[in-house]
Scaffold this motif. Structure first.
Motif, mmCIF file in Angstrom:
data_model
loop_
_atom_site.group_PDB
_atom_site.id
_atom_site.type_symbol
_atom_site.label_atom_id
_atom_site.label_comp_id
_atom_site.label_asym_id
_atom_site.label_seq_id
_atom_site.Cartn_x
_atom_site.Cartn_y
_atom_site.Cartn_z
ATOM 1 N N LYS A 134 0.665 6.747 -8.390
ATOM 2 C CA LYS A 134 1.504 7.135 -7.256
ATOM 3 C C LYS A 134 1.347 6.154 -6.101
ATOM 4 O O LYS A 134 0.306 5.519 -5.947
ATOM 5 C CB LYS A 134 1.161 8.544 -6.772
ATOM 6 N N ILE A 135 2.416 6.076 -5.287
ATOM 7 C CA ILE A 135 2.353 5.352 -4.027
ATOM 8 C C ILE A 135 2.354 6.362 -2.877
ATOM 9 O O ILE A 135 2.734 7.518 -3.058
ATOM 10 C CB ILE A 135 3.538 4.375 -3.870
ATOM 11 N N SER A 151 6.322 6.053 0.608
ATOM 12 C CA SER A 151 7.745 6.379 0.515
ATOM 13 C C SER A 151 8.021 7.767 1.084
ATOM 14 O O SER A 151 7.148 8.646 1.057
ATOM 15 C CB SER A 151 8.214 6.323 -0.940
ATOM 16 N N PRO A 169 7.264 9.764 -5.811
ATOM 17 C CA PRO A 169 6.261 8.741 -5.497
ATOM 18 C C PRO A 169 5.592 8.118 -6.721
ATOM 19 O O PRO A 169 4.697 7.283 -6.575
ATOM 20 C CB PRO A 169 5.233 9.524 -4.671
ATOM 21 N N VAL A 211 4.658 5.837 -9.879
ATOM 22 C CA VAL A 211 4.776 4.455 -10.315
ATOM 23 C C VAL A 211 4.658 4.458 -11.836
ATOM 24 O O VAL A 211 3.684 5.001 -12.378
ATOM 25 C CB VAL A 211 3.665 3.575 -9.715
ATOM 26 N N ALA A 255 9.147 1.635 -9.341
ATOM 27 C CA ALA A 255 8.847 2.518 -8.219
ATOM 28 C C ALA A 255 10.138 2.848 -7.484
ATOM 29 O O ALA A 255 11.191 2.236 -7.738
ATOM 30 C CB ALA A 255 7.833 1.871 -7.276
ATOM 31 N N CYS A 282 11.689 3.229 -3.773
ATOM 32 C CA CYS A 282 11.668 3.122 -2.312
ATOM 33 C C CYS A 282 12.507 1.929 -1.885
ATOM 34 O O CYS A 282 12.451 0.864 -2.512
ATOM 35 C CB CYS A 282 10.239 2.947 -1.788
ATOM 36 N N ALA A 313 3.680 -6.657 -3.951
ATOM 37 C CA ALA A 313 3.000 -5.956 -5.046
ATOM 38 C C ALA A 313 2.908 -6.816 -6.290
ATOM 39 O O ALA A 313 1.864 -6.842 -6.966
ATOM 40 C CB ALA A 313 3.739 -4.651 -5.359
ATOM 41 N N ALA A 358 1.715 -1.441 2.005
ATOM 42 C CA ALA A 358 2.615 -1.025 0.934
ATOM 43 C C ALA A 358 2.432 -1.867 -0.320
ATOM 44 O O ALA A 358 2.365 -1.334 -1.438
ATOM 45 C CB ALA A 358 4.062 -1.117 1.416
ATOM 46 N N ASP A 409 -0.811 -0.986 -1.895
ATOM 47 C CA ASP A 409 -0.777 0.391 -2.399
ATOM 48 C C ASP A 409 -0.085 0.422 -3.755
ATOM 49 O O ASP A 409 -0.618 0.971 -4.730
ATOM 50 C CB ASP A 409 -0.041 1.281 -1.393
ATOM 51 N N LEU A 410 1.113 -0.172 -3.828
ATOM 52 C CA LEU A 410 1.819 -0.238 -5.105
ATOM 53 C C LEU A 410 1.052 -1.100 -6.099
ATOM 54 O O LEU A 410 0.878 -0.712 -7.265
ATOM 55 C CB LEU A 410 3.228 -0.791 -4.903
ATOM 56 N N ALA A 459 -1.920 0.731 -7.498
ATOM 57 C CA ALA A 459 -1.496 1.757 -8.450
ATOM 58 C C ALA A 459 -1.184 1.137 -9.807
ATOM 59 O O ALA A 459 -1.553 1.674 -10.858
ATOM 60 C CB ALA A 459 -0.275 2.494 -7.907
#
Length: 453
Positions: A164-165, A168, A191, A193, A213, A215, A245, A289, A292-293, A296
């Protein structure tokens, strides 16, 4: 004596190198699979950027923060060849798709109908003009990348994972029967991924990574004009969070893999950057961001290489592709839209040519999840603008108000994608029947899809 000493040094050096490589290669052997894959990435940043106008939220930029890239993943199951093209651009417009498919088919022999062209929906990149120097260069580079990918095909197995992220958020809220622009934590969102990794079995580093993902990549665009330090939007070109990412994932593997990004149904999902109604991002936000992505994705990549997960992998991955062009009811007349289904073993990719609201992905997944692993892709194989849900028209708001489609379009799109899924999943009678009429019908559909009639 000198020769003995030299041989001893060589032996020690080789032992050291082998010891260094062992943690990555231990227990690994070449993949046993019918599926072969090759991947290539290419920089597609325009050479001249100063005072260039980027699209999405239009503004002029004066430099480049990070490069825009395209990726090409080529797949071959022994009978069917296919390709997935990803772009750090605003949209996979029909003109781009047509030219890219023709060039890739010319360079690799992959049928144009078996090529998916998808954009991240990046709001900090250039628009496309087929007659411009950059437009021509883009198509040439895509063909060259596809040729390079096809030249280094290797047997692979496919791993899958989800995470998950946390950045978003839905951007619609209904107040007094009317939809307004609002960062709405209680609104629908996805959310998750979804990650596919393609492995040749020779190491713990994947040949290619396909991440998905949901967003809008609009971190760097203007929103609240009073937000400092960029009230008019970030002044440099960027691939936004999908680019950040991808670079993060590749960095984690010492730049020995290629990662590609697929955008989901992000029509009403944007970054959670509070303001009035939202603000432009700064460097801290984009790192948040992107990492984070990226984190994940890396977590799922690592977990899917454990022995328990490797034991679940198949050795047979048939590729099946189906396309259709449908006529949708529009506010100013009928609108043609291409839909595509691409199945790689148990993994099913369904595409829409525009900006579907998040509910589209959730509805399609609910209908298909017990038959295949669904990955719903927006912004692919064309662009018809916003694809709003039927219900959204009753309360209005930016997405249905600016959409070129009428509310009656939703059931047509969902029904056609369901039929395409039937064709590639192959678990309905007509898809595998040996009756001469069914065989003839499938052959005619395939000829039509491939443009042979």
């Amino acid at each position: 004596m000198h020769l003995i000493y030299r041989n001893l040094c060589v032996t020690l050096l080789l032992s050291t190198c082998l010891a260094y490589l062992t943690p990555d290669a231990e227990g690994q052997s070449a993949a046993k699979s019918n599926l072969r894959a090759g991947v290539a990435k290419v920089d597609i940043t325009p050479a001249e950027v100063n005072e260039l106008e980027v699209v999405g939220h239009r503004r002029k930029v004066t430099g480049v923060r990070d490069p825009l890239r395209a990726g090409v993943l080529v797949l071959d199951d022994g009978q069917t060849k296919a390709a997935i093209v990803t772009l750090d651009l605003i949209g996979a417009y029909t003109e781009i798709v047509k030219l890219a498919r023709a060039q890739i088919e010319k360079e690799t022999g992959i049928p144009a109908a078996n090529i998916m062209v998808a954009a991240s929906h990046n709001h900090s990149g250039p628009g496309f003009d087929a007659n411009s120097a950059w437009g021509k260069e883009l198509i040439t580079k895509l063909g060259a990348a596809a040729k390079q990918a096809a030249s280094k095909m290797t047997p692979v197995t496919v791993g899958y994972g989800e995470d998950k992220i946390g950045f978003s958020i839905n951007r619609r809220k209904v107040i007094n029967g009317r939809a307004v622009v609002r960062l709405n934590e209680d609104g629908p969102n996805d959310p998750r991924v979804k990650v596919l990794r393609f492995d040749d079995g020779k190491s713990l580093t994947p040949v290619a990574v396909l991440m998905h993902a949901v967003c809008h990549p609009c971190f760097f665009t203007w929103g609240d004009k009073g937000s400092m330090p960029y009230p008019n939007g970030f002044p440099k070109m960027s691939a936004d969070f999908p680019g950040e990412a991808q670079s993060f994932v590749e960095m984690c593997y010492g730049d020995q893999t290629s990662s590609l990004f697929l955008q989901g149904c992000a029509g009403d999902i944007r970054p959670n950057l509070p303001g009035y109604p939202y603000r432009c991002a700064d460097e801290a936000d984009i790192q948040w961001a992107g990492r984070d992505l990226g984190s994940a994705v890396v977590r799922t990549l690592a977990q899917s290489m454990t022995r328990e997960q490797l034991a679940t992998r198949a050795e047979y991955y048939p590729i099946r592709v189906a396309n259709s062009v449908i006529s949708l009811p529009g506010k100013e007349g009928r609108i043609e839209a291409e839909l595509q289904a691409m199945k790689i073993g148990p993994y099913l990719l369904l595409t829409m040519p525009g900006e579907p609201m998040v509910e589209y992905g959730l509805k399609l997944e609910n209908d298909i999840a017990d038959r295949a692993t669904p990955i719903i892709v927006g912004y692919a194989n064309g662009h018809v603008g916003y694809i709003a849900t039927t219900d959204s028209y009753s309360v209005g708001g930016y997405e249905p108000n600016t959409s070129k489609l009428l509310p009656e379009a939703e059931p047509i799109i969902l029904t056609e994608l369901s039929l395409l899924a039937d064709r590639v999943i192959g678990d309905v009678f007509e898809s595998f029947s040996k009756h001469p009429k069914d065989i003839k019908k499938r052959e005619q559909a395939e000829k039509s899809r491939a443009g042979k009639e």
